[in-house]
Design a protein around this motif. Structure first.
Motif, PDB file in Angstrom:
ATOM      1  N   GLN A 255      29.722 -14.968  79.521  1.00 40.50           N
ATOM      2  CA  GLN A 255      30.640 -14.018  80.153  1.00 40.50           C
ATOM      3  C   GLN A 255      31.726 -14.747  80.931  1.00 40.50           C
ATOM      4  OE1 GLN A 255      28.258 -11.377  82.563  1.00 40.50           O
ATOM      5  NE2 GLN A 255      28.098  -9.934  80.867  1.00 40.50           N
ATOM      6  N   VAL A 256      32.911 -14.195  80.860  1.00 45.74           N
ATOM      7  CA  VAL A 256      34.060 -14.717  81.604  1.00 45.74           C
ATOM      8  C   VAL A 256      34.536 -13.615  82.531  1.00 45.74           C
ATOM      9  CG1 VAL A 256      36.414 -15.607  81.428  1.00 45.74           C
ATOM     10  CG2 VAL A 256      34.724 -16.191  79.674  1.00 45.74           C
ATOM     11  N   LYS A 257      34.718 -13.940  83.802  1.00 45.89           N
ATOM     12  CA  LYS A 257      35.215 -12.960  84.767  1.00 45.89           C
ATOM     13  C   LYS A 257      36.719 -13.181  84.931  1.00 45.89           C
ATOM     14  CE  LYS A 257      32.613 -11.893  88.181  1.00 45.89           C
ATOM     15  NZ  LYS A 257      31.863 -11.867  89.456  1.00 45.89           N
ATOM     16  N   LEU A 258      37.486 -12.113  84.700  1.00 49.31           N
ATOM     17  CA  LEU A 258      38.943 -12.179  84.774  1.00 49.31           C
ATOM     18  C   LEU A 258      39.450 -11.371  85.952  1.00 49.31           C
ATOM     19  CD1 LEU A 258      39.768 -11.414  81.028  1.00 49.31           C
ATOM     20  CD2 LEU A 258      39.640 -13.658  82.099  1.00 49.31           C
ATOM     21  N   GLY A 259      40.499 -11.860  86.572  1.00 45.13           N
ATOM     22  CA  GLY A 259      41.239 -11.092  87.563  1.00 45.13           C
ATOM     23  C   GLY A 259      42.607 -10.789  86.985  1.00 45.13           C
ATOM     24  N   ILE A 260      43.048  -9.553  87.110  1.00 47.92           N
ATOM     25  CA  ILE A 260      44.330  -9.152  86.528  1.00 47.92           C
ATOM     26  C   ILE A 260      45.215  -8.580  87.624  1.00 47.92           C
ATOM     27  CG2 ILE A 260      45.476  -7.696  84.819  1.00 47.92           C
ATOM     28  CD1 ILE A 260      42.738  -7.651  83.330  1.00 47.92           C
ATOM     29  N   ASN A 261      46.345  -9.210  87.848  1.00 47.11           N
ATOM     30  CA  ASN A 261      47.358  -8.691  88.767  1.00 47.11           C
ATOM     31  C   ASN A 261      48.459  -8.064  87.934  1.00 47.11           C
ATOM     32  OD1 ASN A 261      46.318  -9.458  91.306  1.00 47.11           O
ATOM     33  ND2 ASN A 261      46.955 -11.564  90.927  1.00 47.11           N
ATOM     34  N   ALA A 262      48.679  -6.765  88.157  1.00 49.51           N
ATOM     35  CA  ALA A 262      49.707  -6.044  87.413  1.00 49.51           C
ATOM     36  C   ALA A 262      50.231  -4.923  88.301  1.00 49.51           C
ATOM     37  CB  ALA A 262      49.118  -5.464  86.130  1.00 49.51           C
ATOM     38  N   PRO A 263      51.434  -4.447  88.019  1.00 52.10           N
ATOM     39  CA  PRO A 263      51.955  -3.307  88.775  1.00 52.10           C
ATOM     40  C   PRO A 263      51.032  -2.100  88.635  1.00 52.10           C
ATOM     41  CG  PRO A 263      53.679  -4.290  87.428  1.00 52.10           C
ATOM     42  CD  PRO A 263      52.389  -4.931  87.027  1.00 52.10           C
ATOM     43  N   ARG A 264      51.025  -1.256  89.647  1.00 49.37           N
ATOM     44  CA  ARG A 264      50.139  -0.085  89.661  1.00 49.37           C
ATOM     45  C   ARG A 264      50.428   0.890  88.527  1.00 49.37           C
ATOM     46  NH1 ARG A 264      46.918   0.914  94.055  1.00 49.37           N
ATOM     47  NH2 ARG A 264      47.198  -0.492  95.812  1.00 49.37           N
ATOM     48  N   ASN A 265      51.641   0.882  88.017  1.00 49.31           N
ATOM     49  CA  ASN A 265      51.985   1.836  86.957  1.00 49.31           C
ATOM     50  C   ASN A 265      51.474   1.396  85.582  1.00 49.31           C
ATOM     51  OD1 ASN A 265      53.893  -0.290  86.892  1.00 49.31           O
ATOM     52  ND2 ASN A 265      55.330   0.987  85.791  1.00 49.31           N
ATOM     53  N   ILE A 266      50.835   0.250  85.488  1.00 44.46           N
ATOM     54  CA  ILE A 266      50.283  -0.222  84.220  1.00 44.46           C
ATOM     55  C   ILE A 266      48.782   0.033  84.213  1.00 44.46           C
ATOM     56  CG2 ILE A 266      49.841  -2.255  82.788  1.00 44.46           C
ATOM     57  CD1 ILE A 266      52.498  -3.382  83.743  1.00 44.46           C
ATOM     58  N   ASP A 267      48.320   0.808  83.226  1.00 45.22           N
ATOM     59  CA  ASP A 267      46.891   1.086  83.092  1.00 45.22           C
ATOM     60  C   ASP A 267      46.198  -0.124  82.482  1.00 45.22           C
ATOM     61  OD1 ASP A 267      47.188   3.676  84.043  1.00 45.22           O
ATOM     62  OD2 ASP A 267      47.511   4.498  82.035  1.00 45.22           O
ATOM     63  N   ILE A 268      45.044  -0.483  83.035  1.00 47.07           N
ATOM     64  CA  ILE A 268      44.240  -1.585  82.516  1.00 47.07           C
ATOM     65  C   ILE A 268      42.837  -1.054  82.281  1.00 47.07           C
ATOM     66  CG2 ILE A 268      43.325  -3.892  82.969  1.00 47.07           C
ATOM     67  CD1 ILE A 268      45.719  -4.296  84.879  1.00 47.07           C
ATOM     68  N   HIS A 269      42.357  -1.167  81.037  1.00 47.44           N
ATOM     69  CA  HIS A 269      41.031  -0.681  80.675  1.00 47.44           C
ATOM     70  C   HIS A 269      40.339  -1.722  79.798  1.00 47.44           C
ATOM     71  CE1 HIS A 269      42.108   3.354  81.972  1.00 47.44           C
ATOM     72  NE2 HIS A 269      43.202   3.271  81.240  1.00 47.44           N
ATOM     73  N   ARG A 270      39.003  -1.722  79.834  1.00 45.35           N
ATOM     74  CA  ARG A 270      38.267  -2.461  78.815  1.00 45.35           C
ATOM     75  C   ARG A 270      38.566  -1.784  77.487  1.00 45.35           C
ATOM     76  NH1 ARG A 270      33.409  -1.346  82.125  1.00 45.35           N
ATOM     77  NH2 ARG A 270      32.865  -0.152  80.282  1.00 45.35           N
ATOM     78  N   LYS A 271      38.538  -2.558  76.401  1.00 47.33           N
ATOM     79  CA  LYS A 271      38.934  -2.014  75.104  1.00 47.33           C
ATOM     80  C   LYS A 271      38.103  -0.806  74.702  1.00 47.33           C
ATOM     81  CE  LYS A 271      39.892  -3.201  70.320  1.00 47.33           C
ATOM     82  NZ  LYS A 271      39.920  -4.269  69.321  1.00 47.33           N
ATOM     83  N   GLU A 272      36.782  -0.849  74.918  1.00 46.61           N
ATOM     84  CA  GLU A 272      35.935   0.271  74.495  1.00 46.61           C
ATOM     85  C   GLU A 272      36.277   1.548  75.272  1.00 46.61           C
ATOM     86  OE1 GLU A 272      33.418  -2.186  77.422  1.00 46.61           O
ATOM     87  OE2 GLU A 272      34.841  -2.591  75.810  1.00 46.61           O
ATOM     88  N   ILE A 273      36.672   1.407  76.527  1.00 44.84           N
ATOM     89  CA  ILE A 273      37.094   2.565  77.323  1.00 44.84           C
ATOM     90  C   ILE A 273      38.437   3.083  76.816  1.00 44.84           C
ATOM     91  CG2 ILE A 273      37.727   3.366  79.636  1.00 44.84           C
ATOM     92  CD1 ILE A 273      34.724   2.758  79.256  1.00 44.84           C
ATOM     93  N   TYR A 274      39.356   2.176  76.540  1.00 45.31           N
ATOM     94  CA  TYR A 274      40.670   2.548  76.009  1.00 45.31           C
ATOM     95  C   TYR A 274      40.520   3.324  74.705  1.00 45.31           C
ATOM     96  CZ  TYR A 274      45.307   2.087  73.965  1.00 45.31           C
ATOM     97  OH  TYR A 274      46.515   2.357  73.376  1.00 45.31           O
TER      98      TYR A 274
END
Length: 76
Positions: free
Chosen positions: A29-48
């Protein structure tokens, strides 16, 4: 597909606004941190994919309901 090798605490940039940082690696497992503007939705692929499926089903049902309503209106 672009393939990159990163170590702990290293990042990649996507455009000007998104930064992905490796926060940890434990086993497979790899733990990622994602910094993005609030208006960009970020989901795991299976949720998307589940959201997309639900949206498609809702759109199809909505179209079917609209057709039924139109049919009933025409019958009157």
């Amino acid at each position: 597909m672009l393939v990159l090798t990163r170590k702990w605490n290293e990042s990649i940039k996507i455009g000007d606004d998104i930064e992905v940082t490796i926060l940890g690696v434990e086993g497979d497992q790899v733990k990622l941190g994602i910094n993005a503007p609030r208006n960009i939705d970020i989901h795991r692929k299976e949720i998307y994919l589940a959201i997309q499926q639900e949206n498609s089903e809702a759109a199809a049902k909505g179209s079917l309901d609209l057709l039924k309503q139109l049919s009933e209106t025409v019958k009157k």
